[in-house]
Write a protein that holds these residues in place. Structure first.
Motif, short mmCIF file in Angstrom:
data_model
loop_
_atom_site.label_atom_id
_atom_site.label_comp_id
_atom_site.label_asym_id
_atom_site.label_seq_id
_atom_site.Cartn_x
_atom_site.Cartn_y
_atom_site.Cartn_z
N VAL A 92 -12.40 -7.56 2.64
CA VAL A 92 -11.61 -6.40 3.08
C VAL A 92 -12.19 -5.84 4.37
O VAL A 92 -11.44 -5.55 5.31
CB VAL A 92 -11.52 -5.33 1.96
CG1 VAL A 92 -10.90 -4.04 2.48
CG2 VAL A 92 -10.73 -5.86 0.77
N TRP A 137 -7.85 -3.34 -3.47
CA TRP A 137 -7.95 -4.53 -2.63
C TRP A 137 -9.37 -5.09 -2.68
O TRP A 137 -9.57 -6.30 -2.73
CB TRP A 137 -7.55 -4.19 -1.18
CG TRP A 137 -6.07 -4.10 -0.95
CD1 TRP A 137 -5.15 -3.44 -1.71
CD2 TRP A 137 -5.35 -4.69 0.12
NE1 TRP A 137 -3.90 -3.57 -1.16
CE2 TRP A 137 -4.00 -4.34 -0.03
CE3 TRP A 137 -5.72 -5.46 1.21
CZ2 TRP A 137 -3.01 -4.74 0.86
CZ3 TRP A 137 -4.74 -5.85 2.11
CH2 TRP A 137 -3.39 -5.50 1.92
N PHE A 139 -4.88 6.48 -0.87
CA PHE A 139 -5.21 5.36 0.01
C PHE A 139 -6.59 4.81 -0.33
O PHE A 139 -6.81 3.59 -0.31
CB PHE A 139 -5.14 5.76 1.48
CG PHE A 139 -3.75 5.84 2.03
CD1 PHE A 139 -2.85 4.80 1.85
CD2 PHE A 139 -3.33 6.95 2.75
CE1 PHE A 139 -1.56 4.85 2.37
CE2 PHE A 139 -2.05 7.01 3.28
CZ PHE A 139 -1.16 5.97 3.08
N ASP A 140 -7.54 5.70 -0.64
CA ASP A 140 -8.87 5.24 -1.03
C ASP A 140 -8.81 4.42 -2.32
O ASP A 140 -9.46 3.37 -2.43
CB ASP A 140 -9.82 6.42 -1.21
CG ASP A 140 -10.25 7.05 0.11
OD1 ASP A 140 -10.07 6.41 1.17
OD2 ASP A 140 -10.76 8.19 0.08
N ARG A 188 -7.23 1.02 -1.50
CA ARG A 188 -8.20 0.16 -0.80
C ARG A 188 -9.21 -0.40 -1.79
O ARG A 188 -9.58 -1.57 -1.75
CB ARG A 188 -8.91 0.92 0.31
CG ARG A 188 -9.85 0.03 1.12
CD ARG A 188 -10.66 0.83 2.14
NE ARG A 188 -11.46 -0.05 2.95
CZ ARG A 188 -12.64 -0.56 2.58
NH1 ARG A 188 -13.13 -0.28 1.38
NH2 ARG A 188 -13.32 -1.35 3.40
N GLU A 198 -10.23 -5.66 7.93
CA GLU A 198 -10.12 -4.44 8.73
C GLU A 198 -10.70 -4.63 10.13
O GLU A 198 -10.09 -4.20 11.12
CB GLU A 198 -10.82 -3.28 8.00
CG GLU A 198 -10.09 -2.86 6.74
CD GLU A 198 -10.91 -1.93 5.85
OE1 GLU A 198 -10.29 -1.23 5.05
OE2 GLU A 198 -12.16 -1.93 5.95
N VAL A 252 0.83 -1.20 0.00
CA VAL A 252 0.00 0.00 0.00
C VAL A 252 0.87 1.26 0.00
O VAL A 252 0.67 2.17 -0.81
CB VAL A 252 -0.97 -0.01 1.20
CG1 VAL A 252 -1.68 1.32 1.35
CG2 VAL A 252 -1.98 -1.14 1.06
#
Length: 163
Positions: free
Chosen positions: A137, A128, A121-122, A125, A141, A29
């Motif tokens: 996911v 993923w 980051f969004d 994610r 988390e 990431v």
């Protein structure tokens, strides 16, 4: 690949694999984000600088405060601030509440990179989620939150690795 590295994670003696996999996920990431940031005009930004920019915060901070937040000495924080200032991410200014103190403040460039980081980051994610599915996911988390101690989000990651 060595035989012991091929063990399933539920086998005895495979405990070493969990932290390595967590770290590899973290690195994928962070490395992905920094590739994006470099393409968007921030090629000199290093992961440790992102933590330092978070430590500066929207209201600014002194070098001592930044050092405490990062878990490093005031001198080490000062060196990081010097580098961030040279790169145009922060500036120093007199503290209006106390003329003896200098505040470190985000510049427009510093704010820009933090906004781009959040957006990156969004996107990562979402990648993923595309690969693993939203349910997995979210479960990952949730599981990591359950295993992390309260207040686990700390900015002293770089000093922890170097400590």
């Amino acid at each position: 690949m060595a035989e012991h590295a091929r063990r399933r994670s539920d086998e005895a003696g495979a405990g070493f694999e969990l932290p390595l996999l967590l770290f590899a996920g973290f690195r994928s990431v962070i490395d992905g984000l920094h590739r994006e940031l470099a393409e968007e005009g921030h090629p000199d930004l290093r992961p440790a600088y992102g933590y330092a920019l978070q430590a500066v915060g929207v209201d600014g901070a002194t070098a001592s405060e930044i050092g405490r937040r990062l878990g490093v000495s005031k001198q080490a924080a000062g060196k990081t601030v010097d580098r961030l200032e040279a790169l145009g991410y922060v500036e120093r200014a007199d503290d209006p509440a106390d003329g003896r103190r200098k505040l470190v403040l985000l510049t427009a460039r510093g704010t820009d990179v933090l906004v781009r980081s959040a957006e990156g980051f969004d996107r990562l994610r979402a990648e993923w989620v595309r690969k693993l599915g939203a349910e997995r996911v979210r479960a990952l988390e949730d599981d990591l939150r359950a295993m992390a101690p309260d207040g686990a989000f700390r900015l002293d990651v770089a000093s922890w690795f170097n400590g």
